[in-house]
Design an enzyme around this catalytic site. Structure first.
Site, PDB file in Angstrom:
ATOM      1  N   HIS B 306       0.834  -1.206   0.000  1.00  0.00           N
ATOM      2  CA  HIS B 306       0.000   0.000   0.000  1.00  0.00           C
ATOM      3  C   HIS B 306       0.861   1.246   0.000  1.00  0.00           C
ATOM      4  O   HIS B 306       1.868   1.327   0.694  1.00  0.00           O
ATOM      5  CB  HIS B 306      -0.905   0.013   1.232  1.00  0.00           C
ATOM      6  CG  HIS B 306      -1.967  -1.046   1.193  1.00  0.00           C
ATOM      7  ND1 HIS B 306      -2.506  -1.591   2.308  1.00  0.00           N
ATOM      8  CD2 HIS B 306      -2.569  -1.651   0.152  1.00  0.00           C
ATOM      9  CE1 HIS B 306      -3.413  -2.502   1.975  1.00  0.00           C
ATOM     10  NE2 HIS B 306      -3.457  -2.560   0.655  1.00  0.00           N
ATOM     11  N   ALA B 328      -5.318   2.477  25.638  1.00  0.00           N
ATOM     12  CA  ALA B 328      -6.549   3.263  25.694  1.00  0.00           C
ATOM     13  C   ALA B 328      -7.761   2.394  26.014  1.00  0.00           C
ATOM     14  O   ALA B 328      -8.879   2.895  26.067  1.00  0.00           O
ATOM     15  CB  ALA B 328      -6.756   3.985  24.369  1.00  0.00           C
ATOM     16  N   TYR B 331      -9.521  -3.486  22.706  1.00  0.00           N
ATOM     17  CA  TYR B 331      -9.089  -4.887  22.704  1.00  0.00           C
ATOM     18  C   TYR B 331      -8.093  -5.108  21.577  1.00  0.00           C
ATOM     19  O   TYR B 331      -8.462  -5.049  20.404  1.00  0.00           O
ATOM     20  CB  TYR B 331     -10.281  -5.821  22.506  1.00  0.00           C
ATOM     21  CG  TYR B 331     -11.302  -5.759  23.625  1.00  0.00           C
ATOM     22  CD1 TYR B 331     -11.152  -6.562  24.761  1.00  0.00           C
ATOM     23  CD2 TYR B 331     -12.395  -4.913  23.536  1.00  0.00           C
ATOM     24  CE1 TYR B 331     -12.093  -6.504  25.795  1.00  0.00           C
ATOM     25  CE2 TYR B 331     -13.332  -4.846  24.568  1.00  0.00           C
ATOM     26  CZ  TYR B 331     -13.181  -5.641  25.692  1.00  0.00           C
ATOM     27  OH  TYR B 331     -14.090  -5.578  26.701  1.00  0.00           O
ATOM     28  N   THR B 335      -1.259 -11.061  18.450  1.00  0.00           N
ATOM     29  CA  THR B 335      -0.882 -11.138  17.041  1.00  0.00           C
ATOM     30  C   THR B 335      -2.176 -11.101  16.243  1.00  0.00           C
ATOM     31  O   THR B 335      -3.260 -11.290  16.797  1.00  0.00           O
ATOM     32  CB  THR B 335      -0.167 -12.471  16.700  1.00  0.00           C
ATOM     33  OG1 THR B 335      -1.074 -13.535  16.966  1.00  0.00           O
ATOM     34  CG2 THR B 335       1.093 -12.661  17.511  1.00  0.00           C
TER      35      THR B 335
END
Lengths: 462, 660
Positions: B306, B328, B331, B335
């Protein structure tokens, strides 16, 4: 007046000459040729600056800047370094391309710094009056001004002066405002995305009412995708006539699309494109599909052949986070519905590189991975991969290569069936998975001991 | 479009028209969408660019979502030409209007507020800018890759000012299960069914990558009650809308319960989401991961696939993003492989809390498979209407009877070699292909006076084009003109095969009052031989492994010339018998095959091909000379007409001609 002096500097100063790529080429012959091409080098009493031009940052600190040299001195300095490996910070590379330009003597306190860079909402112009080799943390100390994307909101001269030139003598304000405005116009017009000049030398005249501006060291990025809009503008600046080369070399009979040679985008220092990488890049440029290859460690034992810009990164992540970053040999991806033969040539290149890497007692691992394709026909791209596998089957076994496959998308059943059949027929050590497996789920299975035993996802079986 | 009544079609016979479903415009304006929603199951869009496969995918999706109208109202294609595009709607068909001008499309479809823009990276800027001039357009998806960054920023800037939502550039788009699908999002129908995208779930996601959005569909479908909405913002550095824009929408949408964010190395947009979480603007649970964690472990900088995936500072690295997100309260799995488990645990928690009450699963819809796709998958077959065994233009390279065109040139097989491949589907030995070329050269022209050339010349002079003039000449070729080749081959081989001695053959022919085709010349004689014949004879005698029929014909010539000096084997006869020798002796043909080719008239083909060279030459010659319309002089025509007055009794209209 000031603007004029800049374009003069531009015309005179930015003169590259290329050392041929072969490391054992005779440097002195190249230097002698340079004298013929650029006769001003031989003007007696002239002083020059010599430096490598290979996207190296902080050259001054690495001792890669020769200042105030006569031509014979500059020549010797270059000859001593050309074609030799050089370590810059953590990167080692070979110096192959140097820039020689007239030396501009200037008093202390005239070295400024200017930087333009693009962000989402516009372009930041950073300016500080304390430029030079020891500019330090510019983010912290430079004056900043955001130019909005909508150019009708371009700030007035007063606003520019107030925002950026607070610590600069008033007398040179008009010169600098004019310079910055013109510089920004070029930045926009030629679609730069980054432009840094350090030092920007501003030598005031005796009365302190005006000044000469010279830009000594420059680093820039252009937006390559804008080639269809700006290609002509980039090319004309690189045409021999505009670089001040009077004698047209006889070798230059090649017809190019624009008024000059097309822009070149060199690889980062120490990361020159290998033959294979250049081959893939060339193939990539010629098609609508996307084909990318970067060799990270040519003697690595983990190779990837992954479809998709996102999935390829996920694979590299998975390999790195499993603790095998140093063993990972390449980053690459193919996507955008490449044809069977493009995939074949791509796969062949990767396999060839892999089999040139030294054999490892632990064997090698090849990931033929990819996400769930949106519109790429998996069976047809896999046909290309299978063709390449057939060609190298013997060697793949010799090098004890484990092959791990995960792919899905249009016609994946057929693709995986063919892959499974081919690897069985060729006697390759392969594991084939479909969309039930997590996109990069095969990486821990292959690399982390014990994971394969815990795996509950069934292999593809026709 | 008003629905058309099938004109008098009885129920018994089904016409193609009956299979077409037509949709009329809505009778009243639709109620506006809430601010947080881009699509619902009434959303209508234009597709900009001729992308039939993508449009069909969208219509199929609409159909299995049980939408009452297709999501695509029309196609805008500035290169136009076509007025409607025929698409499938389930098993029936529908017609989509194709507009050449955006203004017209907008005027005709006031209910459309979404455009899926497939314009190329070069033209997407101008088309998007134009689309944004119409206030009814609220959302534009830009598919093109490689849009210059400045143009992308300008589009984003104008869009923000006008309140238009831009998805992309460089994206596959997005999907709202049960409602709307942008272009190729979600892949093929089987994948859409596998990921249950035909009905809505509770999990909304934003990702950069289009390919990975499909993985997310898969992960979410396997671990939760399914996708509520998914947007791929695109891999460029400056997407028109970023994570936060969509995350805020999802936060406000009461039907969406869990948010998923798939970020990437490069850019700082993830931090805006983190800020929103910290400030309590986003309160719904988020599962997030930034891909590209490997970047910091490599020794050198790598530009990933990208354009935007490149870290310019520590802040932009994936590792830092994942760490900050975790801090923050988002979840974040350890990995990416661990993400499905985390998604599932968050979902299970919400189900346990009764925040999510899974809806009963609807029946899995069926979608008819496209004929072409089924064929590609090898699922169906049908007898082909045409068969071709000589050339194939479908692959990488054009094939002549299996030989790639590049080999044709590399091996320098010449026009004779190409003829042998295309006419006989096999390589003939070099001496044979040379012979074919020789025949073409010999038959190329025979002066302006012969009937073929004459016809061509007259047609040319009548002002007709090359093809008409050439064909006018070719049409004279038959049993009398040029046909001597076929006749000679037939008569000589018949005689030789039946074991007639040359003398018997000549005698038989005379008894039957038949001329021997291929024997006789107007001027040339045994003492004044035709050099063309000599050339052919010499070549064949020197090169052919066997030349029985030529030997036979030469013996016949001995008989005939003993009667009259100019009854020599002429060039037609010579070429004909040599060709028969070639077919029989070169080893490439069985006897039956050789016979078969002769019967098909291959010799005539040889003559037609050769003579076309000459006829074209006569056409060009006349054009070059600027000759005028030809009119044959009266005095060169004998006019003999019956005189009506002197006509005898009824039925008597015989004209008697007495020639002096």
């Amino acid at each position: 007046m000031s603007a004029k002096s800049i374009s003069e500097a531009d015309g005179k100063a930015i003169l590259n000459y290329h050392l041929t790529r072969a490391p054992d080429a005779d440097v002195n012959a190249v230097l002698d040729q340079a004298e013929v091409t650029y006769p001003w080098l031989l003007q007696s009493g002239s002083k020059f600056v010599a430096k490598p031009d290979q996207l190296i940052k902080r050259r001054g600190k690495s001792g890669l800047l020769a200042l105030n040299k006569t031509w014979p001195e500059a020549k010797a300095w270059i000859a001593q370094r050309a074609g030799k490996p050089q370590k810059v910070e953590h990167t080692e590379g070979v110096l192959r391309q140097f820039l020689v330009e007239p030396f501009v003597p200037h008093p202390d306190g005239t070295e400024y710094y200017v930087n333009i860079n693009s962000v989402r909402d516009g372009d930041w112009i950073l300016f500080t009056h304390e430029g030079g080799v020891d500019v330090g943390d510019v983010d912290a100390k430079a004056e900043k001004l955001l130019i909005p994307v909508d150019l009708s909101e371009y700030p007035s001269n007063e606003e520019i002066a107030t925002a950026l030139l607070g610590k600069v003598p008033k007398g040179v304000h008009n010169v600098l405002v004019d310079f910055i405005t013109r510089l920004y116009a070029v930045y926009v017009d030629c679609q730069f995305t980054y432009l840094e000049i350090n030092p920007l030398v501003v030598i005031p005249n005796a009365e302190g009412t005006s000044a000469d501006v010279h830009f000594l060291d420059l680093a820039a990025k252009l937006d390559q995708t804008a080639d269809f809009e700006c290609g002509a503008k980039w090319a004309i600046a690189r045409s021999p006539a505009n670089l001040g080369i009077a004698a047209i070399s006889s070798a230059g009979d090649k017809v190019s699309v624009d008024a000059g040679p097309p822009m070149e985008f060199p690889a980062p220092f120490g990361r020159e494109l290998s033959k294979e990488e250049a081959y893939i890049a060339e193939m990539d440029a010629k098609t609508g599909a996307s084909l990318k290859l970067t060799v990270l460690n040519a003697s690595g034992r983990i190779w990837t052949l992954v479809a998709g810009g996102g999935a390829s990164v996920v694979y590299a992540d998975a390999i790195a986070s499993a603790g095998f970053a140093d063993d990972l040999a390449n980053y690459g991806e193919y996507s955008g519905a490449p044809t069977e033969s493009q995939t074949y040539y791509y796969a062949r290149t990767v396999l060839d590189l892999m089999l040139r890497a030294p054999m490892s007692p632990k064997g090698k691992v090849l990931f033929i991975g990819g996400g769930i394709a949106n519109f790429t026909n998996v069976a047809s791209t896999f046909k290309g991969v299978i063709r390449a596998l057939r060609e190298y089957a013997g060697q793949l076994n010799e090098h004890n290569v484990q092959i791990w496959v995960r792919r899905a998308g249009p016609n994946w059943q057929e693709g995986l069936k063919n892959m499974k059949a081919a690897t069985q027929e060729l006697g390759l050590n392969a594991h084939v998975f479909g969309p039930d497996m997590h996109v990069s789920g095969i990486v821990p299975l292959a690399l982390i001991p014990g994971r394969l035993e815990q795996n509950t996802v069934a292999e593809f079986h026709g | 479009m008003a629905s058309a009544t099938p004109n008098g079609a009885s129920g018994a016979t089904l016409s193609a028209n009956d299979k077409i479903t037509r949709f009329s415009a809505p009778s009243r304006p639709l109620s506006p969408l809430p601010a947080h929603a881009l699509f619902n199951n009434k959303t209508r869009c234009f597709v900009y660019g001729l992308q039939n496969r993508a449009v069909q995918g969208m219509l199929d999706f609409d159909f299995i979502c049980k939408r009452s109208t297709p999501s695509v109202a029309g196609i805008i294609y500035t290169f136009g030409g076509q007025f409607v595009s025929k698409m499938y709607w389930g098993t029936s068909e529908t017609l989509l209007p194709v507009y050449q001008e955006t203004a017209k499309a907008i005027e005709k479809h006031p209910d459309v507020d979404v455009v899926v823009n497939f314009a190329s990276s070069r033209s997407v800027y101008s088309s998007t800018m134009e689309l944004m001039q119409y206030p009814q357009i609220r959302t534009i998806a830009i598919i093109a890759e490689g849009v210059p960054e400045r143009r992308a920023r300008e589009i984003a800037h104008v869009a923000r000012k006008k309140g238009v939502t831009i998805i992309g550039p460089a994206t596959v788009g997005g999907i709202k299960p049960g409602s709307f699908k942008i272009g190729n999002t979600g892949g093929m129908m089987d994948n859409i069914v596998a990921s249950k995208l035909y009905r809505k779930g509770s999990v909304a996601y934003v990702s950069k990558s289009g390919g990975m959005s499909n993985e997310l569909n898969n992960i979410i479908a396997n671990n939760t009650d399914g996708v509520y909405e998914g947007i791929a913002i695109g891999g460029d550095r400056y997407p028109g809308t970023t994570f936060i824009d969509h995350m805020l929408r999802f936060q406000q949408d009461p039907e969406c319960k869990i948010l998923v964010l798939l970020g990437e190395v490069g850019g700082v947009e993830e931090y805006k989401v983190i800020d929103a979480v910290k400030q309590g603007v986003i309160t719904k649970p988020i599962v997030a991961w930034a891909i590209g964690t490997c970047a910091s472990m490599f020794k050198t900088e790598v530009q990933f696939g990208h354009a935007g995936s490149f870290a310019n500072s520590q802040l932009e690295t994936a590792a830092m993003k994942n760490k900050t997100m975790k801090e923050a309260g988002i979840y974040v799995p350890d990995t990416f492989e661990d993400m499905p488990r985390v998604v599932k645990s968050v979902y299970d928690k919400l189900v346990a809390e009764k925040t999510i009450i899974p809806a009963p699963e609807p029946v899995v819809p069926k979608i008819p498979m496209d004929y072409s796709w089924a064929q590609e998958l090898g699922l169906i077959r049908k007898p082909a209407a045409f068969i071709s065994t000589i050339s194939d233009d479908r692959g990488q390279e054009l094939l002549y009877a299996g030989m790639p065109i590049s080999d044709v040139f590399r091996e320098n097989i010449g026009i004779g070699g190409v003829m042998s491949l295309l006419w006989f589907r096999r390589r003939l030995p070099d001496y044979a292909t040379k012979f074919l070329e020789m025949v073409l050269m010999l038959t190329a022209d025979h002066g302006p006076a012969v009937s073929g050339a004459m016809n061509t010349i007259i047609t040319t002079r009548a002002g007709k084009d090359l093809i008409s003039s050439l064909v006018a000449g070719l049409l004279t070729i038959g049993s009398r003109f040029g046909g001597a080749l076929d006749g000679a081959a037939e008569e000589f081989s018949k005689a030789a095969d039946n074991g007639l001695s040359p003398r018997d053959f000549v005698d038989t022919m005379r008894k039957q009052n038949k001329l021997i085709p291929g024997i006789g010349h107007r001027i040339k004689s045994r003492n004044n031989p035709d050099l063309r014949v000599e050339l052919v004879k010499e070549y064949v005698l020197a090169n052919f492994p066997s030349h029985k029929l030529l030997d036979y014909a030469l013996a016949v010539e001995t008989v005939t010339t003993s009667k009259k000096d100019n009854l020599i084997l002429n060039v037609d006869g010579c070429v004909a018998v040599c060709f028969v020798d070639l077919m029989r002796s070169c080893g490439a043909f069985s006897l039956e095959e050789a016979e078969d080719y002769m019967k098909m008239g291959v010799l005539n083909g040889l003559f037609v091909l050769g003579r076309s060279i000459g006829l074209i030459a006569h056409y060009l010659d006349q054009k070059r000379l600027r000759t005028s319309l030809y009119r044959h002089p009266w005095d060169d025509i004998t006019y003999l007409l019956p005189t009506l007055a002197t006509t005898g009794p009824a039925g008597e209209s015989r004209v008697e001609v007495s020639m002096k």
